[in-house]
Design a protein around this motif. Sequence first.
Motif, PDB file in Angstrom:
ATOM      1  N   GLU A 179      46.406  -8.477 -19.666  1.00  0.00           N
ATOM      2  CA  GLU A 179      47.247  -7.329 -19.645  1.00  0.00           C
ATOM      3  C   GLU A 179      48.307  -8.430 -18.391  1.00  0.00           C
ATOM      4  N   GLN A 180      47.310  -7.817 -17.489  1.00  0.00           N
ATOM      5  CA  GLN A 180      48.102  -8.717 -16.417  1.00  0.00           C
ATOM      6  C   GLN A 180      49.391  -9.595 -16.051  1.00  0.00           C
TER       7      GLN A 180
ATOM      8  N   HIS B 264      60.772   2.233 -22.093  1.00  0.00           N
ATOM      9  CA  HIS B 264      59.713   2.382 -21.826  1.00  0.00           C
ATOM     10  C   HIS B 264      59.214   1.636 -20.240  1.00  0.00           C
ATOM     11  N   PHE B 265      57.810   2.166 -19.950  1.00  0.00           N
ATOM     12  CA  PHE B 265      57.491   0.768 -18.372  1.00  0.00           C
ATOM     13  C   PHE B 265      56.871   0.144 -19.145  1.00  0.00           C
ATOM     14  N   VAL B 266      56.939  -0.829 -18.163  1.00  0.00           N
ATOM     15  CA  VAL B 266      55.996  -2.080 -18.165  1.00  0.00           C
ATOM     16  C   VAL B 266      53.930  -1.546 -18.483  1.00  0.00           C
ATOM     17  N   GLN B 267      54.398  -0.860 -17.639  1.00  0.00           N
ATOM     18  CA  GLN B 267      52.816  -0.302 -17.299  1.00  0.00           C
ATOM     19  C   GLN B 267      52.134   0.546 -18.863  1.00  0.00           C
ATOM     20  N   ASP B 268      52.977   1.307 -19.048  1.00  0.00           N
ATOM     21  CA  ASP B 268      52.278   2.615 -20.303  1.00  0.00           C
ATOM     22  C   ASP B 268      52.530   1.353 -21.182  1.00  0.00           C
ATOM     23  N   VAL B 269      53.456  -0.017 -21.866  1.00  0.00           N
ATOM     24  CA  VAL B 269      53.053  -0.442 -23.180  1.00  0.00           C
ATOM     25  C   VAL B 269      51.727  -1.300 -22.869  1.00  0.00           C
ATOM     26  N   PHE B 270      50.982  -2.277 -21.479  1.00  0.00           N
ATOM     27  CA  PHE B 270      50.459  -3.451 -20.873  1.00  0.00           C
ATOM     28  C   PHE B 270      50.148  -2.094 -19.971  1.00  0.00           C
ATOM     29  N   PRO B 271      49.255  -1.334 -20.636  1.00  0.00           N
ATOM     30  CA  PRO B 271      48.208  -0.632 -19.717  1.00  0.00           C
ATOM     31  C   PRO B 271      46.959  -1.022 -19.210  1.00  0.00           C
TER      32      PRO B 271
END
Length: 74
Positions: A36-37, A23-30
Amino acid sequence: MTMPNLDQTEGIWIGRASDQGFHFVQDVFPGDTQREQWHRANCQILIARGQLWSCTCWLRNTSLFISTSLSGCT
């Protein structure tokens, strides 16, 4: 609001990614929220510590593509 610690980020990662594939980090913490940042920043620390594995550092909009297994890439 307090910054989430590394254990919290790792736990949320496991819950959201369900230990399935990559998974992309940005997909898990979108989200665009500060929390989230912080989670995305914590992922970078977890990768550096070897607790979350970066697989060949695939990039998508400057976000790392990483394994959800927490044990390395297959």
